[in-house]
Design an enzyme around this catalytic site. Structure first.
Site, PDB file in Angstrom:
ATOM      1  N   CYS A  84      15.749 107.925  92.171  1.00  0.00           N
ATOM      2  CA  CYS A  84      16.396 108.810  91.193  1.00  0.00           C
ATOM      3  C   CYS A  84      15.594 110.091  91.030  1.00  0.00           C
ATOM      4  O   CYS A  84      15.758 110.811  90.049  1.00  0.00           O
ATOM      5  CB  CYS A  84      16.594 108.091  89.862  1.00  0.00           C
ATOM      6  SG  CYS A  84      15.083 107.463  89.146  1.00  0.00           S
ATOM      7  N   PHE A  97      11.803  96.288  89.690  1.00  0.00           N
ATOM      8  CA  PHE A  97      12.009  97.326  88.657  1.00  0.00           C
ATOM      9  C   PHE A  97      13.316  96.994  87.917  1.00  0.00           C
ATOM     10  O   PHE A  97      14.273  97.771  87.923  1.00  0.00           O
ATOM     11  CB  PHE A  97      12.078  98.733  89.283  1.00  0.00           C
ATOM     12  CG  PHE A  97      10.937  99.072  90.199  1.00  0.00           C
ATOM     13  CD1 PHE A  97       9.728  99.552  89.689  1.00  0.00           C
ATOM     14  CD2 PHE A  97      11.050  98.897  91.577  1.00  0.00           C
ATOM     15  CE1 PHE A  97       8.672  99.880  90.538  1.00  0.00           C
ATOM     16  CE2 PHE A  97      10.004  99.217  92.430  1.00  0.00           C
ATOM     17  CZ  PHE A  97       8.814  99.714  91.929  1.00  0.00           C
TER      18      PHE A  97
HETATM   19  N1  SAH Z   1      17.129  98.509  87.779  1.00  0.00           N
HETATM   20  C1  SAH Z   1      17.240  98.814  86.371  1.00  0.00           C
HETATM   21  C2  SAH Z   1      16.652 100.158  86.006  1.00  0.00           C
HETATM   22  C3  SAH Z   1      15.226 100.359  86.446  1.00  0.00           C
HETATM   23  S1  SAH Z   1      14.391 101.639  85.635  1.00  0.00           S
HETATM   24  C4  SAH Z   1      18.694  98.698  85.956  1.00  0.00           C
HETATM   25  O1  SAH Z   1      19.592  98.522  86.795  1.00  0.00           O
HETATM   26  O2  SAH Z   1      18.962  98.794  84.762  1.00  0.00           O
HETATM   27  C5  SAH Z   1      12.775 101.453  86.230  1.00  0.00           C
HETATM   28  C6  SAH Z   1      12.004 100.274  85.633  1.00  0.00           C
HETATM   29  O3  SAH Z   1      10.783 100.159  86.382  1.00  0.00           O
HETATM   30  C7  SAH Z   1      11.595 100.395  84.182  1.00  0.00           C
HETATM   31  O4  SAH Z   1      12.108  99.299  83.467  1.00  0.00           O
HETATM   32  C8  SAH Z   1      10.056 100.343  84.194  1.00  0.00           C
HETATM   33  O5  SAH Z   1       9.519  99.571  83.137  1.00  0.00           O
HETATM   34  C9  SAH Z   1       9.766  99.677  85.511  1.00  0.00           C
HETATM   35  N2  SAH Z   1       8.501  99.985  86.190  1.00  0.00           N
HETATM   36  C10 SAH Z   1       7.874 101.172  86.316  1.00  0.00           C
HETATM   37  N3  SAH Z   1       6.790 101.073  87.131  1.00  0.00           N
HETATM   38  C11 SAH Z   1       6.733  99.775  87.540  1.00  0.00           C
HETATM   39  C12 SAH Z   1       5.873  99.033  88.406  1.00  0.00           C
HETATM   40  N4  SAH Z   1       4.851  99.632  89.040  1.00  0.00           N
HETATM   41  N5  SAH Z   1       6.117  97.715  88.599  1.00  0.00           N
HETATM   42  C13 SAH Z   1       7.167  97.109  87.977  1.00  0.00           C
HETATM   43  N6  SAH Z   1       8.028  97.774  87.162  1.00  0.00           N
HETATM   44  C14 SAH Z   1       7.810  99.077  86.940  1.00  0.00           C
END
Ligand code: SAH
Length: 335
Positions: free
Chosen positions: A278, A170
Site C-alpha cells: 500500500c 500482518f
Molecule cells: N491484512 C489486514 C490489514 C493489515 S494492516 C486486513 O485485511 O485488515 C498492517 C498490520 O501489520 C497492522 O495490523 C500492524 O499492526 C501489523 N504490523 C506492522 N509491522 C508488523 C510486523 N513487523 N510483524 C507483524 N505485524 C506487523
C-alpha cells in the site's frame, strides 16, 4: 481550498465558473453516496467518500453499519465539516457521525489531532459484516477508521484460492484469515499488535472459524517457520506501508523483497501467494520487479494470476496518481 501551511497550497473543488457553496458540496456527497449504493457491495462497511476521487479533496467518509467516520485532512476540509455532516445526515441518516481527525497529516496543515462525535451517538464497538464475516469494530481507536476497507474485495478474491494450510501475515483484526479460514484446513494469523491479535481471537470465536492467532514480528516468524520446515498452501502478505516517503523507498524495497522471498520458500508448489503493497511510492511496476527478484532468489517460477488494487469504493482519479496506492497480486508458485 487554500492552505497557509501545507505543501499543497491549493486544492481544487471545481474548474468551472460556479460558486463552491454548500449546494455544490451536497451534490458531491450525493454523487459519492449514490455511487457506493450502486456497487452491490457485499458488506455493511465501506468507503462513502474517497477524497479527490469524489471531487472532495482531503475528505474521507467511511460507513460502518449505522455509523459514519469522517476525516477532514486539510484546512478547507476542516471548515467544510458542518456542511458535510448536514449532507451525510440527510442522505444516509446514520445513528452517529464520528470525527477521526487524529491522522498526523493534520499537523502538516496546522490542524489539531482530535476524535469527537459530530452528531448523534457513536458506541465503543460497532458490528459490521463483510462477505458473510462479522466484525466488532472499534471506530474510536482502531487503525485507519477502524478496518482496512480498501482490502475488502481483495479478501473476497483471495477466498477463491484458499485451501490447505493458510498463513495470514500482518493480519490486523483477522480480515484475510477469517475470510479464507472457512475454506482452509488450518489457519495461522500473525500481527505484531497484541490488541489486534486479541481482536482476531474475538472475531474468530464470534464467526466460529478456527484461527491460530499469534503475536509476532512477521520478519522473525517467517524465518523461524522456514527453519522448522513448515509449509503452507496459501499465504497472504499485507504489510503496512513500508515506504511512507520517497526517501524510504530503498529500505522498503528490501523489506518487501525479504517477506516475499520467505513466503515463496514456505509455499508448497501449486500454492497461492496473495501479496500486497500500500506504499504509493512503490509503483505497480516496481512492486512486480521486487516480487520477481524474490522469486529468482527463491529459485522458483511464479505466475501472476491476478493484478488487483484497492476496492471499487476507493476509485482512482486519473491525473492524480496518488489516488492509486494499493497493489495486490495473486501469484501461483509453479511445481
Ligand atoms: N491484512 C489486514 C490489514 C493489515 S494492516 C486486513 O485485511 O485488515 C498492517 C498490520 O501489520 C497492522 O495490523 C500492524 O499492526 C501489523 N504490523 C506492522 N509491522 C508488523 C510486523 N513487523 N510483524 C507483524 N505485524 C506487523
Amino acid at each position: 481550498m487554500y492552505s497557509d501551511r501545507s505543501q499543497i497550497a491549493i486544492r481544487m473543488l471545481t474548474r468551472d465558473e460556479e460558486v463552491a457553496d454548500a449546494a455544490l458540496i451536497r451534490r458531491r456527497v450525493e454523487a459519492a453516496v449514490g455511487f457506493r449504493a450502486a456497487l452491490g457491495i457485499d458488506g455493511s462497511a465501506y468507503r462513502l467518500i474517497h477524497g479527490e476521487a469524489d471531487l472532495l479533496p482531503s475528505v474521507v467518509a467511511d460507513r460502518y453499519g449505522d455509523v459514519i467516520v469522517l476525516q477532514a485532512l486539510s484546512q478547507g476540509a476542516d471548515r467544510l465539516t458542518p456542511v458535510l455532516v448536514d449532507a451525510l445526515n440527510d442522505l444516509v441518516k446514520p445513528r452517529g457521525i464520528l470525527a477521526r481527525n487524529d491522522p498526523r497529516t493534520r499537523l502538516l496543515e496546522g490542524l489539531t489531532q482530535e476524535v469527537n462525535v459530530l452528531s448523534g451517538d457513536v458506541p465503543p464497538l460497532v458490528t459490521v459484516t463483510e462477505a458473510g464475516v462479522e466484525y466488532d469494530v472499534d471506530v474510536w481507536h482502531g487503525q485507519k477508521t477502524g478496518l482496512f476497507l480498501d482490502q475488502r474485495e481483495n479478501r473476497e478474491a483471495a477466498r477463491r484460492y484458499a485451501r490447505g494450510r493458510v498463513l495470514d501475515c500482518f493480519s490486523y483484526n483477522g480480515g484475510f484469515a477469517l475470510t479464507l479460514g472457512r475454506a482452509a484446513e488450518e489457519t495461522i494469523a500473525i500481527d505484531i499488535s497484541e490488541e489486534a491479535v486479541a481482536r482476531i481471537r474475538a472475531n474468530a470465536a464470534r464467526n466460529g472459524v478456527a484461527v491460530d492467532a499469534r503475536v509476532g514480528n512477521v520478519f522473525d516468524d517467517l524465518r523461524g517457520m522456514e527453519r522448522l520446515g513448515e509449509r503452507f498452501d496459501t499465504i497472504v502478505l499485507d504489510p503496512p506501508a513500508f515506504a511512507k516517503t520517497k526517501s524510504a523507498v530503498e529500505k522498503a524495497t528490501s523489506g518487501y523483497k525479504e517477506i516475499n522471498l520467505r513466503a515463496l520458500k514456505l509455499l508448497n508448489p501449486g500454492g497461492t501467494l496473495i501479496t500486497c503493497s500500500c506504499s504509493y511510492h512503490i509503483s505497480e511496476a516496481a512492486f512486480a520487479d521486487i516480487v520477481y527478484s524474490a522469486s529468482v532468489d527463491a529459485r522458483v517460477h511464479v505466475t501472476v494470476v491476478e493484478k488487483r488494487m484497492q476496492g471499487r469504493d476507493h476509485p482512482v482519479l486519473l491525473g492524480v496518481p496518488e489516488t492509486y496506492y494499493l497493489k495486490c497480486f495473486v501469484l501461483r508458485k509453479l511445481a
